[in-house]
Write a protein that holds these residues in place. Structure first.
Motif, PDB file in Angstrom:
ATOM      1  N   GLU A   1     -24.042 -85.280 -35.811  1.00 35.39           N
ATOM      2  CA  GLU A   1     -23.986 -83.921 -36.384  1.00 35.39           C
ATOM      3  C   GLU A   1     -25.402 -83.361 -36.616  1.00 35.39           C
ATOM      4  O   GLU A   1     -25.708 -82.217 -36.287  1.00 35.39           O
ATOM      5  CB  GLU A   1     -23.253 -84.035 -37.720  1.00 35.39           C
ATOM      6  CG  GLU A   1     -22.651 -82.773 -38.259  1.00 35.39           C
ATOM      7  CD  GLU A   1     -21.945 -83.089 -39.595  1.00 35.39           C
ATOM      8  OE1 GLU A   1     -22.234 -82.353 -40.554  1.00 35.39           O
ATOM      9  OE2 GLU A   1     -21.170 -84.066 -39.678  1.00 35.39           O
ATOM     10  N   LEU A   2     -26.276 -84.190 -37.185  1.00 27.77           N
ATOM     11  CA  LEU A   2     -27.626 -83.722 -37.538  1.00 27.77           C
ATOM     12  C   LEU A   2     -28.559 -83.602 -36.338  1.00 27.77           C
ATOM     13  O   LEU A   2     -29.413 -82.733 -36.307  1.00 27.77           O
ATOM     14  CB  LEU A   2     -28.264 -84.682 -38.551  1.00 27.77           C
ATOM     15  CG  LEU A   2     -27.926 -84.471 -40.020  1.00 27.77           C
ATOM     16  CD1 LEU A   2     -28.547 -85.560 -40.876  1.00 27.77           C
ATOM     17  CD2 LEU A   2     -28.443 -83.109 -40.502  1.00 27.77           C
TER      18      LEU A   2
ATOM     19  N   VAL B   1     -26.050 -92.212 -46.811  1.00 24.93           N
ATOM     20  CA  VAL B   1     -25.789 -91.990 -45.379  1.00 24.93           C
ATOM     21  C   VAL B   1     -26.463 -90.690 -44.933  1.00 24.93           C
ATOM     22  O   VAL B   1     -27.063 -90.612 -43.852  1.00 24.93           O
ATOM     23  CB  VAL B   1     -24.260 -91.957 -45.104  1.00 24.93           C
ATOM     24  CG1 VAL B   1     -23.942 -91.306 -43.759  1.00 24.93           C
ATOM     25  CG2 VAL B   1     -23.695 -93.372 -45.163  1.00 24.93           C
ATOM     26  N   ASP B   2     -26.403 -89.678 -45.801  1.00 25.02           N
ATOM     27  CA  ASP B   2     -27.034 -88.399 -45.477  1.00 25.02           C
ATOM     28  C   ASP B   2     -28.551 -88.540 -45.354  1.00 25.02           C
ATOM     29  O   ASP B   2     -29.154 -88.068 -44.388  1.00 25.02           O
ATOM     30  CB  ASP B   2     -26.684 -87.374 -46.566  1.00 25.02           C
ATOM     31  CG  ASP B   2     -26.732 -85.966 -46.038  1.00 25.02           C
ATOM     32  OD1 ASP B   2     -26.085 -85.695 -45.009  1.00 25.02           O
ATOM     33  OD2 ASP B   2     -27.441 -85.143 -46.634  1.00 25.02           O
ATOM     34  N   SER B   3     -29.168 -89.229 -46.313  1.00 29.01           N
ATOM     35  CA  SER B   3     -30.634 -89.325 -46.267  1.00 29.01           C
ATOM     36  C   SER B   3     -31.079 -90.244 -45.128  1.00 29.01           C
ATOM     37  O   SER B   3     -32.099 -89.993 -44.486  1.00 29.01           O
ATOM     38  CB  SER B   3     -31.213 -89.767 -47.622  1.00 29.01           C
ATOM     39  OG  SER B   3     -31.033 -91.131 -47.818  1.00 29.01           O
TER      40      SER B   3
ATOM     41  N   ARG C   1     -22.511 -88.656 -38.755  1.00 29.36           N
ATOM     42  CA  ARG C   1     -23.512 -87.801 -39.423  1.00 29.36           C
ATOM     43  C   ARG C   1     -24.776 -87.681 -38.561  1.00 29.36           C
ATOM     44  O   ARG C   1     -25.388 -86.603 -38.494  1.00 29.36           O
ATOM     45  CB  ARG C   1     -23.849 -88.402 -40.805  1.00 29.36           C
ATOM     46  CG  ARG C   1     -24.675 -87.480 -41.684  1.00 29.36           C
ATOM     47  CD  ARG C   1     -23.849 -86.338 -42.255  1.00 29.36           C
ATOM     48  NE  ARG C   1     -24.650 -85.427 -43.054  1.00 29.36           N
ATOM     49  CZ  ARG C   1     -25.005 -84.206 -42.673  1.00 29.36           C
ATOM     50  NH1 ARG C   1     -24.619 -83.729 -41.506  1.00 29.36           N
ATOM     51  NH2 ARG C   1     -25.718 -83.424 -43.472  1.00 29.36           N
TER      52      ARG C   1
ATOM     53  N   SER D   1     -29.505 -90.571 -42.242  1.00 32.16           N
ATOM     54  CA  SER D   1     -29.342 -89.745 -41.031  1.00 32.16           C
ATOM     55  C   SER D   1     -30.512 -88.778 -40.883  1.00 32.16           C
ATOM     56  O   SER D   1     -31.004 -88.544 -39.768  1.00 32.16           O
ATOM     57  CB  SER D   1     -28.024 -88.955 -41.089  1.00 32.16           C
ATOM     58  OG  SER D   1     -26.947 -89.827 -41.284  1.00 32.16           O
ATOM     59  N   GLN D   2     -30.973 -88.226 -41.999  1.00 31.08           N
ATOM     60  CA  GLN D   2     -32.122 -87.308 -41.941  1.00 31.08           C
ATOM     61  C   GLN D   2     -33.397 -88.045 -41.528  1.00 31.08           C
ATOM     62  O   GLN D   2     -34.201 -87.509 -40.761  1.00 31.08           O
ATOM     63  CB  GLN D   2     -32.306 -86.618 -43.291  1.00 31.08           C
ATOM     64  CG  GLN D   2     -31.241 -85.553 -43.541  1.00 31.08           C
ATOM     65  CD  GLN D   2     -31.295 -84.974 -44.949  1.00 31.08           C
ATOM     66  OE1 GLN D   2     -32.249 -85.187 -45.674  1.00 31.08           O
ATOM     67  NE2 GLN D   2     -30.259 -84.260 -45.325  1.00 31.08           N
TER      68      GLN D   2
ATOM     69  N   LEU E   1     -21.915 -92.995 -40.830  1.00 35.55           N
ATOM     70  CA  LEU E   1     -23.313 -92.852 -40.383  1.00 35.55           C
ATOM     71  C   LEU E   1     -23.399 -92.311 -38.952  1.00 35.55           C
ATOM     72  O   LEU E   1     -24.121 -91.352 -38.680  1.00 35.55           O
ATOM     73  CB  LEU E   1     -24.053 -94.192 -40.488  1.00 35.55           C
ATOM     74  CG  LEU E   1     -25.522 -94.153 -40.023  1.00 35.55           C
ATOM     75  CD1 LEU E   1     -26.359 -93.222 -40.896  1.00 35.55           C
ATOM     76  CD2 LEU E   1     -26.131 -95.558 -40.020  1.00 35.55           C
TER      77      LEU E   1
ATOM     78  N   ALA F   1     -22.275 -91.754 -49.783  1.00 39.75           N
ATOM     79  CA  ALA F   1     -22.393 -90.501 -49.009  1.00 39.75           C
ATOM     80  C   ALA F   1     -23.813 -89.934 -49.050  1.00 39.75           C
ATOM     81  O   ALA F   1     -24.374 -89.591 -47.994  1.00 39.75           O
ATOM     82  CB  ALA F   1     -21.374 -89.482 -49.501  1.00 39.75           C
ATOM     83  N   PRO F   2     -24.471 -89.856 -50.236  1.00 38.90           N
ATOM     84  CA  PRO F   2     -25.853 -89.352 -50.245  1.00 38.90           C
ATOM     85  C   PRO F   2     -26.819 -90.260 -49.464  1.00 38.90           C
ATOM     86  O   PRO F   2     -27.747 -89.773 -48.824  1.00 38.90           O
ATOM     87  CB  PRO F   2     -26.225 -89.337 -51.735  1.00 38.90           C
ATOM     88  CG  PRO F   2     -24.941 -89.390 -52.479  1.00 38.90           C
ATOM     89  CD  PRO F   2     -23.953 -90.063 -51.599  1.00 38.90           C
TER      90      PRO F   2
END
Length: 359
Positions: free
Chosen positions: A313-314, A269-271, A310, A273-274, A307, A266-267
Protein backbone atom coordinates in the motif's frame (compact mmCIF):
# COMPACT_ATOMS: atom_id res chain seq x y z
CA UNK A 1 27.57 -43.16 0.00
CA UNK A 2 25.70 -45.44 2.35
CA UNK A 3 23.25 -48.14 1.25
CA UNK A 4 20.44 -46.10 2.83
CA UNK A 5 21.25 -43.02 0.73
CA UNK A 6 21.23 -45.16 -2.43
CA UNK A 7 17.93 -46.74 -1.43
CA UNK A 8 16.32 -43.34 -0.84
CA UNK A 9 17.64 -42.02 -4.13
CA UNK A 10 19.79 -39.39 -2.43
CA UNK A 11 22.57 -37.85 -4.46
CA UNK A 12 24.43 -36.24 -1.56
CA UNK A 13 24.51 -36.89 2.18
CA UNK A 14 22.76 -34.12 4.15
CA UNK A 15 24.39 -30.88 5.27
CA UNK A 16 23.58 -28.59 8.20
CA UNK A 17 23.45 -24.81 7.82
CA UNK A 18 23.91 -22.99 11.14
CA UNK A 19 23.01 -19.29 11.20
CA UNK A 20 24.17 -17.43 14.32
CA UNK A 21 22.59 -13.98 14.60
CA UNK A 22 22.36 -11.43 17.42
CA UNK A 23 19.13 -13.01 18.72
CA UNK A 24 19.28 -16.76 18.01
CA UNK A 25 20.91 -19.77 16.38
CA UNK A 26 18.95 -21.36 13.53
CA UNK A 27 19.61 -24.83 12.13
CA UNK A 28 18.58 -26.18 8.72
CA UNK A 29 19.43 -29.66 7.46
CA UNK A 30 19.04 -30.26 3.73
CA UNK A 31 19.53 -33.38 1.63
CA UNK A 32 19.11 -33.81 -2.12
CA UNK A 33 17.43 -36.55 -4.15
CA UNK A 34 19.10 -38.25 -7.11
CA UNK A 35 17.04 -36.02 -9.41
CA UNK A 36 18.40 -32.88 -7.71
CA UNK A 37 15.37 -31.93 -5.58
CA UNK A 38 16.08 -30.48 -2.15
CA UNK A 39 14.72 -32.26 0.91
CA UNK A 40 14.27 -30.28 4.13
CA UNK A 41 15.07 -32.86 6.82
CA UNK A 42 15.09 -30.67 9.93
CA UNK A 43 14.97 -27.10 11.13
CA UNK A 44 15.10 -25.50 14.57
CA UNK A 45 15.91 -22.39 16.56
CA UNK A 46 17.23 -21.49 20.02
CA UNK A 47 16.98 -17.91 21.27
CA UNK A 48 19.83 -15.95 22.83
CA UNK A 49 19.53 -13.46 25.65
CA UNK A 50 20.24 -9.84 24.81
CA UNK A 51 23.97 -9.10 24.90
CA UNK A 52 25.25 -12.64 24.24
CA UNK A 53 26.21 -11.45 20.75
CA UNK A 54 26.80 -7.77 19.99
CA UNK A 55 27.78 -6.34 16.57
CA UNK A 56 28.52 -9.86 15.32
CA UNK A 57 30.99 -10.43 18.18
CA UNK A 58 30.37 -13.37 20.53
CA UNK A 59 30.43 -11.83 24.04
CA UNK A 60 29.20 -14.89 26.01
CA UNK A 61 30.87 -17.88 24.34
CA UNK A 62 29.77 -20.57 26.83
CA UNK A 63 26.12 -19.48 26.80
CA UNK A 64 26.01 -19.33 22.99
CA UNK A 65 27.77 -22.73 22.75
CA UNK A 66 25.14 -24.25 25.09
CA UNK A 67 22.34 -22.84 22.88
CA UNK A 68 24.01 -24.35 19.78
CA UNK A 69 24.24 -27.72 21.59
CA UNK A 70 20.53 -27.49 22.47
CA UNK A 71 19.36 -26.74 18.94
CA UNK A 72 21.45 -29.64 17.56
CA UNK A 73 20.16 -32.06 20.24
CA UNK A 74 16.51 -30.98 19.83
CA UNK A 75 16.68 -31.32 16.04
CA UNK A 76 17.64 -35.00 16.36
CA UNK A 77 20.14 -34.71 13.51
CA UNK A 78 22.84 -37.33 13.03
CA UNK A 79 24.65 -35.16 10.45
CA UNK A 80 27.98 -33.73 11.61
CA UNK A 81 29.12 -31.58 8.67
CA UNK A 82 28.09 -27.96 9.04
CA UNK A 83 28.34 -24.74 7.03
CA UNK A 84 28.47 -21.52 9.06
CA UNK A 85 28.86 -17.86 8.20
CA UNK A 86 30.60 -14.72 9.33
CA UNK A 87 28.60 -11.48 9.55
CA UNK A 88 29.32 -9.10 6.66
CA UNK A 89 30.78 -6.58 9.14
CA UNK A 90 33.50 -9.06 10.19
CA UNK A 91 34.72 -9.78 6.64
CA UNK A 92 36.68 -7.64 4.22
CA UNK A 93 35.91 -8.54 0.61
CA UNK A 94 37.54 -7.17 -2.53
CA UNK A 95 37.27 -8.08 -6.21
CA UNK A 96 40.60 -8.02 -8.05
CA UNK A 97 41.74 -8.78 -11.63
CA UNK A 98 44.50 -11.33 -12.24
CA UNK A 99 45.86 -12.85 -15.45
CA UNK A 100 43.97 -15.96 -16.59
CA UNK A 101 45.80 -19.30 -16.62
CA UNK A 102 47.80 -18.90 -13.39
CA UNK A 103 48.56 -22.09 -11.47
CA UNK A 104 47.04 -22.46 -7.96
CA UNK A 105 50.34 -21.59 -6.20
CA UNK A 106 50.84 -18.52 -8.43
CA UNK A 107 47.28 -17.42 -7.73
CA UNK A 108 47.85 -17.74 -3.97
CA UNK A 109 51.02 -15.62 -4.11
CA UNK A 110 49.31 -12.93 -6.19
CA UNK A 111 46.27 -12.88 -3.88
CA UNK A 112 48.48 -12.48 -0.79
CA UNK A 113 50.41 -9.59 -2.32
CA UNK A 114 47.15 -7.85 -3.39
CA UNK A 115 45.53 -8.55 0.00
CA UNK A 116 48.32 -6.66 1.77
CA UNK A 117 47.04 -3.44 0.14
CA UNK A 118 43.43 -3.83 1.28
CA UNK A 119 43.59 -5.46 4.71
CA UNK A 120 44.38 -3.19 7.68
CA UNK A 121 45.88 -6.05 9.76
CA UNK A 122 48.97 -8.21 9.45
CA UNK A 123 48.23 -11.25 7.25
CA UNK A 124 49.34 -13.43 10.21
CA UNK A 125 46.22 -12.23 12.09
CA UNK A 126 43.69 -13.03 9.35
CA UNK A 127 42.14 -16.04 7.67
CA UNK A 128 42.36 -15.32 3.95
CA UNK A 129 40.45 -17.07 1.18
CA UNK A 130 39.68 -16.40 -2.47
CA UNK A 131 37.69 -17.79 -5.37
CA UNK A 132 37.89 -17.21 -9.12
CA UNK A 133 34.57 -15.73 -10.25
CA UNK A 134 35.26 -16.05 -13.99
CA UNK A 135 36.60 -14.12 -17.00
CA UNK A 136 36.69 -10.35 -16.51
CA UNK A 137 33.97 -8.57 -18.51
CA UNK A 138 36.17 -5.44 -18.67
CA UNK A 139 39.65 -6.80 -19.32
CA UNK A 140 40.37 -9.49 -21.94
CA UNK A 141 42.75 -12.22 -20.75
CA UNK A 142 42.08 -11.53 -17.06
CA UNK A 143 39.87 -13.25 -14.49
CA UNK A 144 37.90 -11.70 -11.62
CA UNK A 145 38.95 -13.04 -8.23
CA UNK A 146 37.04 -12.41 -4.98
CA UNK A 147 39.25 -12.10 -1.88
CA UNK A 148 37.70 -12.53 1.58
CA UNK A 149 39.54 -11.99 4.86
CA UNK A 150 38.49 -12.06 8.50
CA UNK A 151 40.40 -11.90 11.77
CA UNK A 152 41.49 -15.38 12.89
CA UNK A 153 40.05 -14.97 16.40
CA UNK A 154 36.57 -14.23 14.97
CA UNK A 155 36.80 -17.27 12.66
CA UNK A 156 38.02 -19.52 15.49
CA UNK A 157 35.09 -18.42 17.69
CA UNK A 158 32.61 -19.58 15.04
CA UNK A 159 34.44 -22.87 14.51
CA UNK A 160 34.64 -23.39 18.29
CA UNK A 161 30.84 -23.11 18.63
CA UNK A 162 30.33 -25.89 16.07
CA UNK A 163 32.96 -28.12 17.64
CA UNK A 164 31.46 -27.60 21.13
CA UNK A 165 28.21 -29.09 19.73
CA UNK A 166 30.06 -32.08 18.21
CA UNK A 167 29.83 -30.72 14.65
CA UNK A 168 32.52 -30.48 11.98
CA UNK A 169 32.71 -27.08 10.24
CA UNK A 170 33.46 -27.67 6.55
CA UNK A 171 32.70 -24.26 5.00
CA UNK A 172 32.70 -20.76 6.49
CA UNK A 173 30.65 -18.46 4.27
CA UNK A 174 29.55 -14.81 4.50
CA UNK A 175 25.96 -14.26 5.74
CA UNK A 176 24.94 -12.03 2.83
CA UNK A 177 26.22 -14.58 0.26
CA UNK A 178 24.15 -17.30 1.92
CA UNK A 179 20.93 -15.27 1.90
CA UNK A 180 21.52 -14.37 -1.77
CA UNK A 181 21.96 -18.05 -2.62
CA UNK A 182 18.65 -18.94 -0.95
CA UNK A 183 16.77 -16.00 -2.47
CA UNK A 184 17.99 -17.07 -5.93
CA UNK A 185 15.68 -20.12 -5.72
CA UNK A 186 12.73 -17.88 -4.81
CA UNK A 187 13.45 -15.40 -7.63
CA UNK A 188 13.59 -18.32 -10.11
CA UNK A 189 9.89 -19.05 -9.35
CA UNK A 190 8.81 -15.56 -10.52
CA UNK A 191 7.36 -14.96 -14.00
CA UNK A 192 10.03 -15.43 -16.70
CA UNK A 193 12.20 -17.01 -13.94
CA UNK A 194 12.77 -13.53 -12.53
CA UNK A 195 15.07 -12.51 -15.40
CA UNK A 196 15.84 -8.75 -15.44
CA UNK A 197 13.57 -8.24 -12.41
CA UNK A 198 14.75 -5.73 -9.82
CA UNK A 199 14.17 -7.43 -6.46
CA UNK A 200 14.40 -5.50 -3.18
CA UNK A 201 15.11 -8.01 -0.41
CA UNK A 202 14.51 -6.76 3.13
CA UNK A 203 15.89 -9.04 5.84
CA UNK A 204 14.32 -7.79 9.05
CA UNK A 205 16.45 -8.99 11.95
CA UNK A 206 16.17 -8.29 15.67
CA UNK A 207 18.22 -5.08 15.61
CA UNK A 208 19.11 -4.46 11.96
CA UNK A 209 17.24 -4.53 8.67
CA UNK A 210 19.29 -5.00 5.54
CA UNK A 211 18.14 -4.01 2.07
CA UNK A 212 19.74 -5.75 -0.90
CA UNK A 213 18.62 -4.89 -4.42
CA UNK A 214 19.35 -7.75 -6.80
CA UNK A 215 19.04 -8.28 -10.53
CA UNK A 216 20.06 -11.55 -12.24
CA UNK A 217 22.44 -12.65 -9.44
CA UNK A 218 24.09 -9.22 -9.34
CA UNK A 219 23.83 -7.11 -6.19
CA UNK A 220 23.16 -3.49 -7.19
CA UNK A 221 22.78 -2.06 -3.69
CA UNK A 222 23.34 -3.13 -0.10
CA UNK A 223 22.52 -1.09 2.99
CA UNK A 224 21.80 -1.82 6.65
CA UNK A 225 19.51 0.21 8.87
CA UNK A 226 19.14 0.14 12.64
CA UNK A 227 15.56 -1.02 13.08
CA UNK A 228 14.11 -4.48 13.65
CA UNK A 229 11.83 -6.80 15.57
CA UNK A 230 13.43 -6.16 18.98
CA UNK A 231 11.85 -2.69 18.97
CA UNK A 232 8.42 -4.32 19.10
CA UNK A 233 9.62 -6.59 21.94
CA UNK A 234 10.81 -3.52 23.88
CA UNK A 235 7.42 -1.82 23.39
CA UNK A 236 5.64 -4.97 24.71
CA UNK A 237 8.03 -5.14 27.68
CA UNK A 238 7.37 -1.48 28.60
CA UNK A 239 3.62 -1.54 28.01
CA UNK A 240 2.85 -4.70 29.99
CA UNK A 241 5.72 -4.82 32.50
CA UNK A 242 7.29 -8.06 31.20
CA UNK A 243 11.05 -8.70 31.16
CA UNK A 244 12.57 -8.50 27.65
CA UNK A 245 12.82 -12.33 27.47
CA UNK A 246 9.19 -12.78 28.61
CA UNK A 247 8.02 -10.18 26.08
CA UNK A 248 9.86 -11.97 23.26
CA UNK A 249 8.35 -15.35 24.21
CA UNK A 250 4.83 -13.93 24.44
CA UNK A 251 5.25 -12.10 21.12
CA UNK A 252 6.29 -15.35 19.38
CA UNK A 253 3.53 -17.38 21.08
CA UNK A 254 0.83 -14.76 20.34
CA UNK A 255 0.03 -14.73 24.06
CA UNK A 256 -0.64 -11.01 24.62
CA UNK A 257 -3.48 -8.88 26.04
CA UNK A 258 -6.50 -8.00 23.88
CA UNK A 259 -5.43 -4.41 23.24
CA UNK A 260 -2.00 -5.49 21.86
CA UNK A 261 -3.05 -5.43 18.20
CA UNK A 262 -4.58 -1.97 18.23
CA UNK A 263 -2.25 -0.23 20.67
CA UNK A 264 1.15 -1.73 19.71
CA UNK A 265 1.11 -4.05 16.71
CA UNK A 266 -0.75 -1.85 14.19
CA UNK A 267 1.35 1.30 14.89
CA UNK A 268 4.57 -0.77 14.77
CA UNK A 269 3.61 -2.38 11.43
CA UNK A 270 2.88 1.11 10.12
CA UNK A 271 6.21 2.58 11.22
CA UNK A 272 8.14 -0.49 9.95
CA UNK A 273 6.42 -0.15 6.55
CA UNK A 274 7.38 3.53 6.45
CA UNK A 275 11.02 2.64 7.24
CA UNK A 276 10.93 0.16 4.33
CA UNK A 277 9.47 2.87 2.08
CA UNK A 278 12.18 5.32 3.16
CA UNK A 279 14.93 2.75 2.51
CA UNK A 280 13.59 2.27 -1.03
CA UNK A 281 13.46 6.05 -1.59
CA UNK A 282 17.10 6.26 -0.49
CA UNK A 283 17.97 3.58 -3.06
CA UNK A 284 16.13 5.51 -5.80
CA UNK A 285 17.84 8.82 -4.98
CA UNK A 286 21.34 7.30 -4.87
CA UNK A 287 21.10 5.16 -8.05
CA UNK A 288 19.68 5.60 -11.57
CA UNK A 289 16.72 3.34 -10.68
CA UNK A 290 13.26 4.66 -9.82
CA UNK A 291 11.28 1.44 -9.24
CA UNK A 292 11.61 -2.20 -8.20
CA UNK A 293 9.51 -5.07 -9.50
CA UNK A 294 9.20 -6.99 -6.24
CA UNK A 295 9.70 -6.29 -2.53
CA UNK A 296 10.60 -9.49 -0.67
CA UNK A 297 10.37 -9.62 3.13
CA UNK A 298 12.44 -12.11 5.15
CA UNK A 299 13.37 -12.57 8.81
CA UNK A 300 11.12 -13.45 11.75
CA UNK A 301 9.44 -10.03 11.76
CA UNK A 302 8.39 -10.41 8.08
CA UNK A 303 5.41 -12.54 9.16
CA UNK A 304 3.79 -9.81 11.30
CA UNK A 305 0.07 -9.67 10.42
CA UNK A 306 -0.64 -6.92 7.91
CA UNK A 307 2.99 -6.01 7.15
CA UNK A 308 3.11 -7.29 3.56
CA UNK A 309 -0.15 -5.54 2.61
CA UNK A 310 0.87 -2.28 4.31
CA UNK A 311 4.24 -2.29 2.46
CA UNK A 312 2.42 -2.81 -0.87
CA UNK A 313 0.00 0.00 0.00
CA UNK A 314 2.74 2.48 0.99
CA UNK A 315 5.29 1.70 -1.73
CA UNK A 316 3.05 0.72 -4.64
CA UNK A 317 5.27 -2.33 -5.34
CA UNK A 318 4.18 -5.99 -5.20
CA UNK A 319 5.34 -7.41 -1.86
CA UNK A 320 5.76 -10.99 -0.75
CA UNK A 321 6.92 -12.83 2.36
CA UNK A 322 9.81 -15.15 1.50
CA UNK A 323 9.61 -18.91 2.06
CA UNK A 324 13.10 -20.26 1.26
CA UNK A 325 11.75 -23.84 1.43
CA UNK A 326 9.16 -23.29 -1.34
CA UNK A 327 8.90 -26.40 -3.59
CA UNK A 328 11.22 -28.48 -1.38
CA UNK A 329 10.29 -31.98 -0.30
CA UNK A 330 9.75 -32.25 3.46
CA UNK A 331 11.32 -34.99 5.58
CA UNK A 332 9.26 -36.89 8.16
CA UNK A 333 10.68 -34.86 11.08
CA UNK A 334 9.34 -31.54 9.71
CA UNK A 335 6.13 -30.10 11.18
CA UNK A 336 4.42 -28.23 8.35
CA UNK A 337 2.39 -25.82 10.51
CA UNK A 338 5.52 -24.70 12.39
CA UNK A 339 7.42 -24.38 9.08
CA UNK A 340 4.72 -22.14 7.57
CA UNK A 341 4.92 -19.78 10.57
CA UNK A 342 8.72 -19.60 10.79
CA UNK A 343 10.08 -20.18 7.26
CA UNK A 344 11.00 -16.51 6.46
CA UNK A 345 13.45 -16.40 9.37
CA UNK A 346 15.51 -19.29 7.94
CA UNK A 347 16.71 -17.60 4.72
CA UNK A 348 20.40 -17.45 5.69
CA UNK A 349 20.43 -20.90 7.35
CA UNK A 350 18.83 -22.37 4.22
CA UNK A 351 21.42 -20.73 1.95
CA UNK A 352 24.21 -22.12 4.13
CA UNK A 353 22.83 -25.67 3.96
CA UNK A 354 22.53 -25.34 0.14
CA UNK A 355 26.30 -24.80 -0.17
CA UNK A 356 27.06 -28.57 -0.12
CA UNK A 357 25.07 -29.15 -3.29
CA UNK A 358 26.75 -26.40 -5.29
CA UNK A 359 30.35 -27.49 -4.79
Amino acid sequence: MSFLDTLLGRKHPPMIGLDISSSSVKLVELAQTASGEYVLERFGVESFEKGWIADGQIEKFDEVAEAVKRVVAKSGTKTKNVVMAMPQSAVITKKIMLPAGLREEELELQVESEANQYIPFSLDEVSLDFCVIGPSPASVGDVEVLIAASRKDRVQDRQGLAEAAGLKPVVLDIESHASRLAIGRVVATLPNEGKDALVALFEIGADTTSLKVLRDDEMLYDRDQAFGGSQLTQLISRQYGFSYEEAEQKKLAGDLPDDYESSLLAPFVDSLSQEIGRALQYFFTSTPHHKVHYVMLAGGTATLPGLKDRVTELTGFASMVVNPFENMKLGSAVRESKLRREAPSYLTACGLAMRRFLQ
